[in-house]
Design an enzyme around this catalytic site. Structure first.
Site, mmCIF file in Angstrom:
data_model
loop_
_atom_site.group_PDB
_atom_site.id
_atom_site.type_symbol
_atom_site.label_atom_id
_atom_site.label_comp_id
_atom_site.label_asym_id
_atom_site.label_seq_id
_atom_site.Cartn_x
_atom_site.Cartn_y
_atom_site.Cartn_z
ATOM 1 N N ASP A 89 -2.579 1.244 8.268
ATOM 2 C CA ASP A 89 -1.274 1.804 7.903
ATOM 3 C C ASP A 89 -0.195 1.466 8.929
ATOM 4 O O ASP A 89 0.651 2.291 9.259
ATOM 5 C CB ASP A 89 -1.386 3.328 7.706
ATOM 6 C CG ASP A 89 -2.377 3.695 6.621
ATOM 7 O OD1 ASP A 89 -2.396 3.004 5.584
ATOM 8 O OD2 ASP A 89 -3.147 4.656 6.804
ATOM 9 N N HIS A 122 1.003 5.350 1.106
ATOM 10 C CA HIS A 122 0.333 6.229 2.073
ATOM 11 C C HIS A 122 0.980 7.614 2.027
ATOM 12 O O HIS A 122 2.210 7.719 2.020
ATOM 13 C CB HIS A 122 0.443 5.647 3.488
ATOM 14 C CG HIS A 122 -0.307 6.459 4.492
ATOM 15 N ND1 HIS A 122 -1.684 6.473 4.556
ATOM 16 C CD2 HIS A 122 0.128 7.299 5.454
ATOM 17 C CE1 HIS A 122 -2.068 7.293 5.525
ATOM 18 N NE2 HIS A 122 -0.991 7.805 6.084
ATOM 19 N N SER A 140 5.027 6.945 2.056
ATOM 20 C CA SER A 140 5.492 5.625 2.469
ATOM 21 C C SER A 140 4.908 4.546 1.579
ATOM 22 O O SER A 140 3.798 4.685 1.068
ATOM 23 C CB SER A 140 5.078 5.335 3.920
ATOM 24 O OG SER A 140 5.542 6.314 4.811
ATOM 25 N N ASN A 178 0.851 -1.182 0.000
ATOM 26 C CA ASN A 178 0.000 0.000 0.000
ATOM 27 C C ASN A 178 0.888 1.233 0.000
ATOM 28 O O ASN A 178 1.985 1.221 0.561
ATOM 29 C CB ASN A 178 -0.896 0.002 1.250
ATOM 30 C CG ASN A 178 -1.964 1.072 1.210
ATOM 31 O OD1 ASN A 178 -2.324 1.585 0.155
ATOM 32 N ND2 ASN A 178 -2.483 1.418 2.370
#
Length: 194
Positions: free
Chosen positions: A144, A108, A135, A106
């Site tokens: 997260d 972020h 990130s 993912n």
């Protein structure tokens, strides 16, 4: 050659960066399918690049777990080496995370663990910090909170609005994501070691 499935909820700007990188024959990864949880604008990238798309609408299922099971079934059809959440604004059920991790990434818009959650840019501005960041993480069952694969600082400039700051962070997110995919493909990053 790494096979990527990218999941989006919006315009797909990080997806676009991966698609553009893969136009280089030397880039060791290809997006093989694009999925979404709604009729997202970024699905048009699939049409432009001739890549199959699928939509698993969250609201079409009575529970998050049933939605997740169908999403996982769709993802698994593509035999992906990596699944990338790119502006995908749904929390995945634990069964989906455990089925795909650690090959589930993912992006972020913050320098984690600072400012997790859906409003990382807004939260950074509200906190009055002088810098935030971007990130790339391995997805876990938290918000997260997974292992950090790569990150970079982004300064907060005087007079920044949420939109202006987010636009600068997105540029860094795209660079990080493309580099992480390259590093995984070239065995410079082993997600099992994080």
């Amino acid at each position: 050659m790494l096979r990527l499935v990218v999941l989006i909820s919006g315009g797909g700007s990080n997806l676009r960066a991966l698609l553009e990188a893969s136009e280089d024959a030397e880039f060791p990864a290809r997006v093989v399918a694009i999925g979404a949880d709604r009729d997202a604008d970024g699905l048009a990238h699939g049409e432009e690049y001739g890549i199959p798309t699928f939509v698993v609408p969250f609201g079409a299922f009575p529970t998050r777990e049933q939605w997740g099971a169908e999403l996982l079934a769709q993802v698994r059809q593509w035999d992906a080496d990596l699944v990338i959440l790119s502006g995908f604004m749904r929390l995945l059920p634990p069964a989906v995370v455990s089925a795909l991790a650690p090959n589930l990434l993912n992006t972020h818009p913050a320098y984690l663990p600072e400012f997790p959650g859906a409003h990382g840019v807004r939260d950074a501005l509200a906190a009055g910090v002088s810098e935030t960041g971007a990130s790339v993480i391995v997805v876990d069952d938290g918000i997260d909170s997974g292992p950090i694969v790569a990150q970079r600082r982004v300064p907060v400039l005087p007079g920044d609005t949420e939109s202006r700051l987010h636009d600068r962070i997105k540029l860094v997110e795209r660079e990080l994501l493309v580099q992480v995919v390259l590093d995984i493909a070239n065995s410079h990053i082993d997600l099992k070691d994080l």
